[in-house]
Design an enzyme around this catalytic site. Structure first.
Site, PDB file in Angstrom:
ATOM      1  N   LYS A   1     -12.482  -6.331  32.393  1.00 39.31           N
ATOM      2  CA  LYS A   1     -12.642  -7.498  31.516  1.00 39.31           C
ATOM      3  C   LYS A   1     -12.155  -8.718  32.266  1.00 39.31           C
ATOM      4  O   LYS A   1     -11.311  -8.614  33.156  1.00 39.31           O
ATOM      5  CB  LYS A   1     -11.793  -7.323  30.245  1.00 39.31           C
ATOM      6  CG  LYS A   1     -12.227  -8.226  29.111  1.00 39.31           C
ATOM      7  CD  LYS A   1     -13.317  -7.575  28.306  1.00 39.31           C
ATOM      8  CE  LYS A   1     -13.774  -8.405  27.136  1.00 39.31           C
ATOM      9  NZ  LYS A   1     -14.695  -7.656  26.267  1.00 39.31           N
TER      10      LYS A   1
HETATM   11  N1  GLU Z   1     -18.565  -8.092  25.894  1.00 42.55           N
HETATM   12  C1  GLU Z   1     -19.219  -6.918  25.413  1.00 42.55           C
HETATM   13  C2  GLU Z   1     -18.199  -5.897  24.970  1.00 42.55           C
HETATM   14  O1  GLU Z   1     -17.078  -6.212  24.715  1.00 42.55           O
HETATM   15  C3  GLU Z   1     -20.216  -6.377  26.416  1.00 42.55           C
HETATM   16  C4  GLU Z   1     -19.638  -5.956  27.716  1.00 42.55           C
HETATM   17  C5  GLU Z   1     -20.688  -5.611  28.757  1.00 42.55           C
HETATM   18  O2  GLU Z   1     -21.850  -5.580  28.446  1.00 42.55           O
HETATM   19  O3  GLU Z   1     -20.287  -5.389  29.899  1.00 42.55           O
HETATM   20  O4  GLU Z   1     -18.508  -4.751  24.801  1.00 42.55           O
END
Ligand code: GLU
Length: 426
Positions: free
Chosen positions: A116
């Site tokens: 993240k």
């Molecule tokens: N931000 C989204 C989540 O929290 C998607 C993450 C992604 O597609 O890598 O799942």
């Protein structure tokens, strides 16, 4: 806490998302009979990168921002997870969300680890030029650790297809060639995929239908309240209504409304485009923000920020089913209250995984250089989500734990298996 400490107590004062996730992983590990060393290994983030992000503002002044990219676990594949731009971003928040991504990717069985990123900034006060310079400088700063085989960012709160385009371009310029697979959630013109927008909402809808079926309840006429009318909440209102549910409450950053007869999705979309808010929607009454979850309903769907369902909110929640479209919306205390009140919670790591599944499909298409038909995309997404729900449901019964603990156990079990198989280097 120090990374890797086994958490024995939960937060009492103030909700800390990282200690909360550590507690959940530790509990799952113990339920599965994993030894402490393995649990410590699964909890501990692999790599935490904090970067300075200097930005020349339109005024000529230089502002300093702080950014992060955190890779939590890559035993099952390259890191995967969104990037958020928000004033609340912190090391603990991003670390917690990176661990959630490790679990989430394992729950839906896609070949990724968890990561993240984020920048502590309020992007709503930036001009477009400032936002682009911030994004590019941040992308440059994290470029050494991201890439199609290493770690693949995606949109999250306050980031979109445009931000992904700038990141993709910055990394491509540094490489000297095009690297579409370095981010997902891109525009169609530069390697995005049909279906990515709205995929999280589709996954939430599939989980909502599945839980109703398991609980022996009809879909038609269920009263739903949705907190958030953005990337996830917006399409959700339409998808739920199309299946016969009634969205009787809706909230956005400006406030909340109650529409006992149900919101017409198309009318709301039009109203929102025209007015920039859901407030004042014809036939609605305004509800105080802290009363939103008390609106008479059957299903509550938080689809905005984390930590919004506190103990008080959980205590006064009207709905008997909560489907977590947001990441980490429920605090530890609230979770206990839901358990005691017999409220069924479909946890974030399952409910909102449609987004990362769509990202996986986009990345696979980019690596192959071969675009799929939209029907293939949708049918695979639906199947992946339905299979994940069914497996988590089965495991939560076998392990005799809540749906949340069952989902985390499924994720932890798969990460532990990969870790075990690969062994310890050197
Ligand atoms: N931000 C989204 C989540 O929290 C998607 C993450 C992604 O597609 O890598 O799942």
């Amino acid at each position: 806490m120090k990374a890797g400490d086994i958490v024995v107590t939960r937060d009492t004062n103030g909700f800390n998302p990282w200690t909360h996730v550590c507690g959940l992983i530790e509990k799952a590990g113990k339920t599965l009979g994993l030894d402490d060393g393995m649990i410590r290994r699964i909890i501990t983030p692999e790599r935490i990168l904090e970067v300075a992000v200097p930005v020349r503002m339109d005024s000529g002044e230089i502002n300093m921002y702080t950014g992060w990219r955190i890779q939590h676990d890559t035993s099952r594949g390259p890191g995967k997870g969104g990037i958020r731009f928000h004033p609340s971003v912190s090391t603990d928040e991003i670390t917690a969300l990176s661990a959630d991504m490790s679990i989430k990717c394992a729950v839906v069985h896609i070949p990724y680890g968890g990561a993240k990123g984020g920048v502590k900034v309020d992007p709503t006060v930036l001009s477009r030029g400032e936002l682009e310079r911030l994004t590019r400088r941040y992308a440059f700063a994290i470029a050494p650790i991201i890439g199609p085989d290493r770690d693949i960012p995606a949109p999250d709160i306050n980031t979109d297809t445009q931000v992904m385009s700038w990141i993709m371009d910055t990394v491509s310029m540094l490489a000297g060639y095009n690297t579409p697979g370095v981010v997902t959630g891109k525009p169609l013109e530069i390697g995005g995929t049909l279906g990515h927008a709205g995929a999280t909402s589709l996954g939430v809808t599939i989980c909502t239908m599945a839980v109703l079926e398991k609980l022996g309840r009809a879909v038609e006429g269920q009263r739903v309240i949705v907190q958030g009318y953005g990337k996830v909440g917006g399409p959700l209102v339409k998808l739920l209504s199309e299946r016969g549910m009634k969205v009787v409450g809706l909230a956005d950053v400006h406030g909340a409304i109650h529409v006992p007869g149900g919101i017409d999705a198309a009318q709301m979309k039009e109203y929102f485009i025209k007015n920039g808010t859901i407030l004042g929607f014809p036939g609605s009454t305004t509800v105080a923000n802290d009363q939103f979850f008390t609106i008479k309903s059957d299903i509550a769907i938080p689809a905005a920020l984390g930590g919004v369902i506190t103990a008080d909110v959980a205590q006064s929640m009207s709905a008997s089913i909560v489907v977590e479209a947001a990441n980490g919306p429920t605090t530890g205390e609230a979770n206990e209250i839901f358990r005691n009140r017999g409220i069924t919670v479909v946890p974030d790591v399952l409910a909102n995984a449609g987004g990362v599944v769509a990202s996986y499909f986009e990345w696979a298409q980019d690596l192959q250089g071969f675009m799929w038909e939209p029907e293939l995309f949708t049918s695979r997404l639906e199947k992946t989500m339905a299979d994940a729900f069914a497996y988590v449901w089965k495991r939560h019964i076998e392990l005799d734990v809540s749906l949340r603990d069952g989902a985390i156990a499924v994720g932890v079990e798969r990460i532990a298996e990969a870790t075990q198989l690969r062994g310890l280097f050197p």
